[in-house]
Each structure stands twice: as C-alpha cells, then as structure tokens.
Design a protein around this motif. Structure first.
Motif, PDB file in Angstrom:
ATOM      1  N   ASN A  32       0.702  -1.310   0.052  1.00 61.59           N
ATOM      2  CA  ASN A  32       0.026   0.039   0.125  1.00 61.59           C
ATOM      3  C   ASN A  32       0.873   1.209  -0.057  1.00 61.59           C
ATOM      4  O   ASN A  32       0.183   2.445  -0.153  1.00 61.59           O
ATOM      5  N   ALA A  92      -4.471   8.390  -1.993  1.00 62.64           N
ATOM      6  CA  ALA A  92      -4.880   7.196  -1.384  1.00 62.64           C
ATOM      7  C   ALA A  92      -6.381   7.004  -1.088  1.00 62.64           C
ATOM      8  O   ALA A  92      -6.985   6.533  -1.987  1.00 62.64           O
ATOM      9  N   ASN A  93      -6.665   7.375   0.093  1.00 56.84           N
ATOM     10  CA  ASN A  93      -8.066   7.212   0.348  1.00 56.84           C
ATOM     11  C   ASN A  93      -8.966   8.570   0.381  1.00 56.84           C
ATOM     12  O   ASN A  93     -10.060   8.381   0.437  1.00 56.84           O
ATOM     13  N   LYS A 135      -2.666   6.262  -6.201  1.00 56.59           N
ATOM     14  CA  LYS A 135      -2.661   4.785  -5.878  1.00 56.59           C
ATOM     15  C   LYS A 135      -4.074   4.190  -6.284  1.00 56.59           C
ATOM     16  O   LYS A 135      -4.955   4.373  -5.462  1.00 56.59           O
ATOM     17  N   GLN A 182      -6.574   2.084  -4.559  1.00 59.56           N
ATOM     18  CA  GLN A 182      -7.155   2.650  -3.337  1.00 59.56           C
ATOM     19  C   GLN A 182      -8.219   3.594  -3.562  1.00 59.56           C
ATOM     20  O   GLN A 182      -8.437   4.049  -4.804  1.00 59.56           O
TER      21      GLN A 182
END
Ligand code: 5GP
Length: 194
Positions: free
Chosen positions: A18, A128-129, A156, A159
C-alpha cells in the motif's frame, strides 16, 4: 506523465502493498527540475479552467503546487497542520486522517486568502483514500469558493480516493496512476497486461 513514471520506477521504493516511498525526489529531497515539469504539466491540463489560486497541504504538496502556481501565474496557499493555529481567529479548519501517520490532524487556512470568487485547483503529492483532498475541498467550500479540479502527482488507483472524488463530481487529474504495488514492484495502469 512518462518522466515521472520513469523516476518512480528508478528511484521509488515499495514499502508495502500500500505504500510507496519517494523520499529521494518528492517527499524529503526534492528534484526541482522534475517539479518544474510537473508544474508545467498541471498548468497545461487545467489551462481552460480559469484557476485563480492553488490550494495544497504541507509539506509534500508544496513543491509541485508552487511549480504549478509559477506556470499558471497564480498564488499558492498551503493548509497548515499545526494545532496551535486553531487558537487564532479567522481560520477555516477541517479534520484529516493521515494515511501514512495513522493520526488525525486539524488542517487550516486563513480566511483572508480565499474568497467566494476563487476558482481553486487542489494539488497533492499522493492520493490514497482521499482524506487529504476531501479536507482541502472542505476548507475551500467553507470559504464559498469553487473547486474546479484536483491535481495529483501520484494516484494509487487501487485505493478508493480517486473513485470517491470522481463520484462527488470533481475533475481528478493524476500524473502517474498506480495499478498495484504487489511483489515489491510498481505497476502503472497504462502498463497493465490486458
Ligand atoms: P489520502 O488522504 O488520500 O488517504 O492520502 C494522501 C496523503 O497521504 C498524501 O498527502 C500523502 O502525504 C500521504 N500518502 C498516502 N499514500 C502515500 C504513499 O504511498 N507514500 C507516501 N510517501 N505518502 C502517501
């Protein structure tokens, strides 16, 4: 963006499935010439949006955001994470849960730097999130300014952040899009085996 992808391949380090470390050119040591190209690319991508200001978050968003600001000829504002700032009046604040540090920070921007006529480009180093980007959106909207785009250096894509922001109706443009960090290797979306 090919130059960025090549740099990630040669100098990036996969820490886990991750997390990617890019300390040698973006997150600690900074490569000014690459940042300049990144800034130019963002300026081109968002050239039709009549952006008035760029908003980012300290510290790793600052380098790419400043270069984009230089090429777009607009000011750059970075949200601050230091808690003591919330003691002062005249601040817009939001809470952001940090993906890498696993802690929640209040981020803030002085009200005087944003107003309802602003068309804002949000820039950050990683997506990411989506928490950092959403926190910045929150600050911009508190000022009644408009977010016209979100520019990300490294997305990413495995995600949920990008999807979340797109579903909320934001224009998200990422210069490198990572499909996976499995087996210690960076695989970009555009090199995925079909
Ligand atoms: P998000 O808020 O989208 O979950 O995560 C974005 C923020 O977390 C970015 O501002 C970035 O600083 C940090 N981040 C997320 N993923 C990574 C990663 O793989 N590597 C590094 N160096 N930072 C990351």
């Amino acid at each position: 963006m090919r130059l960025l992808e090549e740099k990630i391949k040669t100098d990036g380090r996969v820490i886990s499935e991750n997390v990617l470390k890019v300390d040698s050119f973006l997150n600690h040591q900074v490569d000014p010439s690459l940042m300049n190209e990144i800034g130019k690319e963002f300026a081109e991508i968002f050239s039709n949006e009549e952006i008035t200001k760029i908003v980012t978050i300290e510290s790793s968003g600052i380098a790419p955001a400043v270069m984009a600001g230089l090429h777009m000829n607009v000011p750059v504002i970075f949200a601050r994470k230091r808690k003591s700032l919330t003691l002062y009046e005249g601040l817009l604040s939001a809470s952001v849960h940090s993906f890498t540090k696993n802690e929640t920070n209040d981020i803030s921007i002085s009200k005087k730097y944003l107003n309802e006529n602003d068309k804002i480009l949000i820039i950050d180093d990683f997506l990411a999130n989506g928490q950092a980007a959403l926190g910045l959106v929150d600050l911009v909207e508190q000022a009644n300014a408009k977010v016209v785009g979100i520019g990300i250096v490294i997305e990413k894509s495995f995600q949920p952040g990008a999807q979340k922001l797109i579903e909320l109706g934001f224009r998200v443009e990422s210069l490198a899009r990572i499909e996976s960090l499995s087996n210690g290797e960076v695989l970009f979306i555009n090199e995925k085996v079909k």
